[in-house]
Design an enzyme around this catalytic site. Structure first.
Site, PDB file in Angstrom:
ATOM      1  N   CYS A 159      30.570  30.904  24.519  1.00  0.00           N
ATOM      2  CA  CYS A 159      30.340  32.257  23.630  1.00  0.00           C
ATOM      3  C   CYS A 159      30.551  31.439  22.192  1.00  0.00           C
ATOM      4  O   CYS A 159      30.224  32.519  21.330  1.00  0.00           O
ATOM      5  CB  CYS A 159      31.966  32.824  23.937  1.00  0.00           C
ATOM      6  SG  CYS A 159      31.974  33.523  25.666  1.00  0.00           S
TER       7      CYS A 159
ATOM      8  N   HIS B 125      33.783  37.079  17.879  1.00  0.00           N
ATOM      9  CA  HIS B 125      32.998  37.383  19.286  1.00  0.00           C
ATOM     10  C   HIS B 125      33.817  38.294  19.848  1.00  0.00           C
ATOM     11  O   HIS B 125      35.010  38.691  19.845  1.00  0.00           O
ATOM     12  CB  HIS B 125      33.668  35.875  20.180  1.00  0.00           C
ATOM     13  CG  HIS B 125      33.233  36.049  21.402  1.00  0.00           C
ATOM     14  ND1 HIS B 125      31.688  36.440  21.702  1.00  0.00           N
ATOM     15  CD2 HIS B 125      33.766  35.669  22.455  1.00  0.00           C
ATOM     16  CE1 HIS B 125      32.021  36.608  23.047  1.00  0.00           C
ATOM     17  NE2 HIS B 125      33.070  35.871  23.514  1.00  0.00           N
TER      18      HIS B 125
ATOM     19  N   ASN C 237      31.579  41.701  26.878  1.00  0.00           N
ATOM     20  CA  ASN C 237      31.367  40.383  26.362  1.00  0.00           C
ATOM     21  C   ASN C 237      29.991  39.692  26.577  1.00  0.00           C
ATOM     22  O   ASN C 237      29.811  39.704  27.803  1.00  0.00           O
ATOM     23  CB  ASN C 237      32.492  39.469  26.937  1.00  0.00           C
ATOM     24  CG  ASN C 237      32.514  38.116  26.406  1.00  0.00           C
ATOM     25  OD1 ASN C 237      31.510  37.478  25.805  1.00  0.00           O
ATOM     26  ND2 ASN C 237      33.647  37.297  26.610  1.00  0.00           N
TER      27      ASN C 237
HETATM   28  N1  COA Z   1      41.347  46.906  37.406  1.00  0.00           N
HETATM   29  C1  COA Z   1      42.527  47.052  37.638  1.00  0.00           C
HETATM   30  N2  COA Z   1      43.509  46.330  37.670  1.00  0.00           N
HETATM   31  C2  COA Z   1      43.013  45.008  37.349  1.00  0.00           C
HETATM   32  C3  COA Z   1      41.744  44.700  37.089  1.00  0.00           C
HETATM   33  C4  COA Z   1      41.022  45.750  37.029  1.00  0.00           C
HETATM   34  N3  COA Z   1      39.631  45.636  36.641  1.00  0.00           N
HETATM   35  N4  COA Z   1      41.714  43.336  36.792  1.00  0.00           N
HETATM   36  C5  COA Z   1      42.958  42.931  37.193  1.00  0.00           C
HETATM   37  N5  COA Z   1      43.796  43.996  37.320  1.00  0.00           N
HETATM   38  C6  COA Z   1      45.333  43.851  37.991  1.00  0.00           C
HETATM   39  C7  COA Z   1      45.602  42.322  38.307  1.00  0.00           C
HETATM   40  O1  COA Z   1      45.365  42.237  39.709  1.00  0.00           O
HETATM   41  C8  COA Z   1      47.045  42.558  37.996  1.00  0.00           C
HETATM   42  O2  COA Z   1      47.549  43.337  39.122  1.00  0.00           O
HETATM   43  P1  COA Z   1      49.214  42.841  39.639  1.00  0.00           P
HETATM   44  O3  COA Z   1      50.254  42.961  38.591  1.00  0.00           O
HETATM   45  O4  COA Z   1      49.273  43.791  40.791  1.00  0.00           O
HETATM   46  O5  COA Z   1      49.133  41.414  40.301  1.00  0.00           O
HETATM   47  C9  COA Z   1      47.190  43.290  36.660  1.00  0.00           C
HETATM   48  O6  COA Z   1      46.004  44.046  36.722  1.00  0.00           O
HETATM   49  C10 COA Z   1      47.334  42.455  35.672  1.00  0.00           C
HETATM   50  O7  COA Z   1      46.496  41.474  35.652  1.00  0.00           O
HETATM   51  P2  COA Z   1      46.181  40.355  34.474  1.00  0.00           P
HETATM   52  O8  COA Z   1      45.180  39.501  34.915  1.00  0.00           O
HETATM   53  O9  COA Z   1      47.721  39.885  34.245  1.00  0.00           O
HETATM   54  O10 COA Z   1      45.891  41.386  33.447  1.00  0.00           O
HETATM   55  P3  COA Z   1      45.655  40.919  31.830  1.00  0.00           P
HETATM   56  O11 COA Z   1      46.678  42.078  30.836  1.00  0.00           O
HETATM   57  O12 COA Z   1      45.944  39.649  31.442  1.00  0.00           O
HETATM   58  O13 COA Z   1      44.306  41.535  31.593  1.00  0.00           O
HETATM   59  C11 COA Z   1      42.260  40.478  31.037  1.00  0.00           C
HETATM   60  C12 COA Z   1      43.353  40.718  32.136  1.00  0.00           C
HETATM   61  C13 COA Z   1      41.081  39.974  31.900  1.00  0.00           C
HETATM   62  C14 COA Z   1      41.581  41.782  30.659  1.00  0.00           C
HETATM   63  C15 COA Z   1      42.773  39.628  30.007  1.00  0.00           C
HETATM   64  O14 COA Z   1      43.530  38.731  30.593  1.00  0.00           O
HETATM   65  C16 COA Z   1      41.719  38.989  28.872  1.00  0.00           C
HETATM   66  O15 COA Z   1      41.101  39.802  28.354  1.00  0.00           O
HETATM   67  N6  COA Z   1      41.871  37.730  28.877  1.00  0.00           N
HETATM   68  C17 COA Z   1      40.637  36.893  27.954  1.00  0.00           C
HETATM   69  C18 COA Z   1      39.430  37.206  28.793  1.00  0.00           C
HETATM   70  C19 COA Z   1      38.342  36.799  28.025  1.00  0.00           C
HETATM   71  O16 COA Z   1      38.045  37.373  26.895  1.00  0.00           O
HETATM   72  N7  COA Z   1      37.408  35.748  28.338  1.00  0.00           N
HETATM   73  C20 COA Z   1      36.446  35.618  27.687  1.00  0.00           C
HETATM   74  C21 COA Z   1      36.577  34.554  26.802  1.00  0.00           C
HETATM   75  S1  COA Z   1      35.256  34.148  25.615  1.00  0.00           S
END
Ligand code: COA
Length: 325
Positions: A112, A252, A282
């Site tokens: 990215c 980004h 993204n």
């Molecule tokens: N829909 C519904 N539930 C979802 C889900 C979805 N699309 N994706 C994950 N979950 C659930 C998980 O299974 C978890 O459930 P549990 O509590 O029963 O285990 C819960 O939601 C929380 O998951 P978690 O991964 O801890 O959520 P989060 O608040 O960290 O959000 C992201 C997940 C991916 C949105 C967040 O971590 C993020 O944006 N990270 C950065 C990613 C990024 O930008 N990457 C590219 C960088 S260039």
């Protein structure tokens, strides 16, 4: 004094819009969850166009907006993590399609942060070699490396391309300060994609293909909210500039929550950030040039305005530039 200025931008995204509601039919998710956790409402997903095609269309728009012809381009750099082929490079394919016969062309892989890395490399080559005008492109068909069964990642990404033309300038405007960094140790542990198979008569152990993006979301989130403000502060310091004088920060576009947290840590109004993650998700290396191209299309940037672009991503990598128009 020799500077490097941005002449024009262009972008192109597939027409196929996939909403959060559409994704509810593919994985166990909801529009509400995706909107709340990411700010994304929809993304563009290719229904057949490859990375070269998206990059080519963005490049044609950038050349037109810069009043440049194929012969005016000495250098083509494409940032991508999702090329159509390993060889030739996406940049060489674009060179062939555009007929930029006197240019040198190559790709840069920095996930990215790729577009900002490419801008910095192109700008250095313009200052230090006989290459005087460059076409810099960020282009991705991430949908080909997204695991459409993994609700934790497939909701985040989109396809698209953005491009810029930059050139040598004797004027004061242009790329004022830059920074770029990487942390390979952290990258292997938190964000990987596209492991190629090794299955030769000489391989002691077969390595299988692991095509799709695998991400530790929370770790990447923590990294992003820490480096985004660092990049902004670093650029301001190097340019001896104040945040008040910056019209827009173009981050980004990964997640609205990351941008909001960066604004809080920088103690600035969220409105200073240009945001379009709701429309595209993204798009990795394409996200910043698409946003810049939109800013210009909307007439939001005037001569004399200063902006900051700030990227972070797989590698791990992070990078930024302060640009005066
Ligand atoms: N829909 C519904 N539930 C979802 C889900 C979805 N699309 N994706 C994950 N979950 C659930 C998980 O299974 C978890 O459930 P549990 O509590 O029963 O285990 C819960 O939601 C929380 O998951 P978690 O991964 O801890 O959520 P989060 O608040 O960290 O959000 C992201 C997940 C991916 C949105 C967040 O971590 C993020 O944006 N990270 C950065 C990613 C990024 O930008 N990457 C590219 C960088 S260039």
């Amino acid at each position: 004094m020799k500077g490097v200025k941005v002449v024009g931008f262009g972008h192109y995204c597939p027409e196929n819009i996939i909403s959060n509601k559409d994704l509810e039919n593919i994985v166990d998710t909801t529009d509400e969850w995706i909107t709340k956790r990411t700010g994304i409402k929809e993304r563009r997903i290719s229904s057949g166009e490859g990375t070269v095609e998206l990059a080519y269309k963005a490049a044609v728009a950038a050349l037109k907006n810069s009043n440049c012809g194929s012969d005016d381009i000495d250098l083509i750099i494409v940032a991508t993590t999702s090329p159509d082929k390993i060889m030739p490079s996406t940049a060489c394919s674009i060179q062939g399609l555009l007929g930029c016969n006197k240019a040198v062309a190559f790709d840069i892989s920095a996930a990215c942060s790729g577009f900002v890395y490419s801008l910095i490399v192109a700008s250095s080559l313009i200052k230090g070699t006989d290459k005087k005008r460059a076409l810099v492109i960020g282009a991705e068909v991430l949908s080909r490396i997204v695991d459409w069964n993994d609700r934790g990642t497939c909701i985040l990404f989109g396809d698209g391309a953005g491009a810029a033309v930059i050139e040598l300038s004797n004027e004061e405007e242009g790329i004022v300060s830059t920074c770029f960094s990487s942390d390979g140790g952290l990258g292997e542990k938190s964000l990987v994609a596209g492991q190629l198979e090794l299955n030769t008569p000489f391989a002691k152990e077969k390595i299988s293909e692991k095509r799709y993006i695998e991400m530790k979301g929370a770790e990447v989130f923590k990294f992003a909210v820490s480096v985004l403000p660092d990049v902004v502060n670093d650029l301001l310091k190097k340019a001896d500039e104040r945040i008040e004088n910056i019209k827009y920060i173009v981050p980004h576009q990964a997640n609205l929550r990351i941008i909001n947290e960066a604004a809080r840590r920088l103690d600035i109004d969220k409105d200073k950030f240009y945001i379009n993650v709701d429309k595209y998700g993204n798009t990795s290396a394409a996200s910043i040039p698409i946003a810049l191209s939109e800013l210009f299309e909307k007439g939001l940037i005037k001569r004399g305005d200063k902006i900051i672009i700030a990227a972070f991503g797989g590698g791990l990598t992070w990078a930024g530039a302060l640009i005066k128009f």
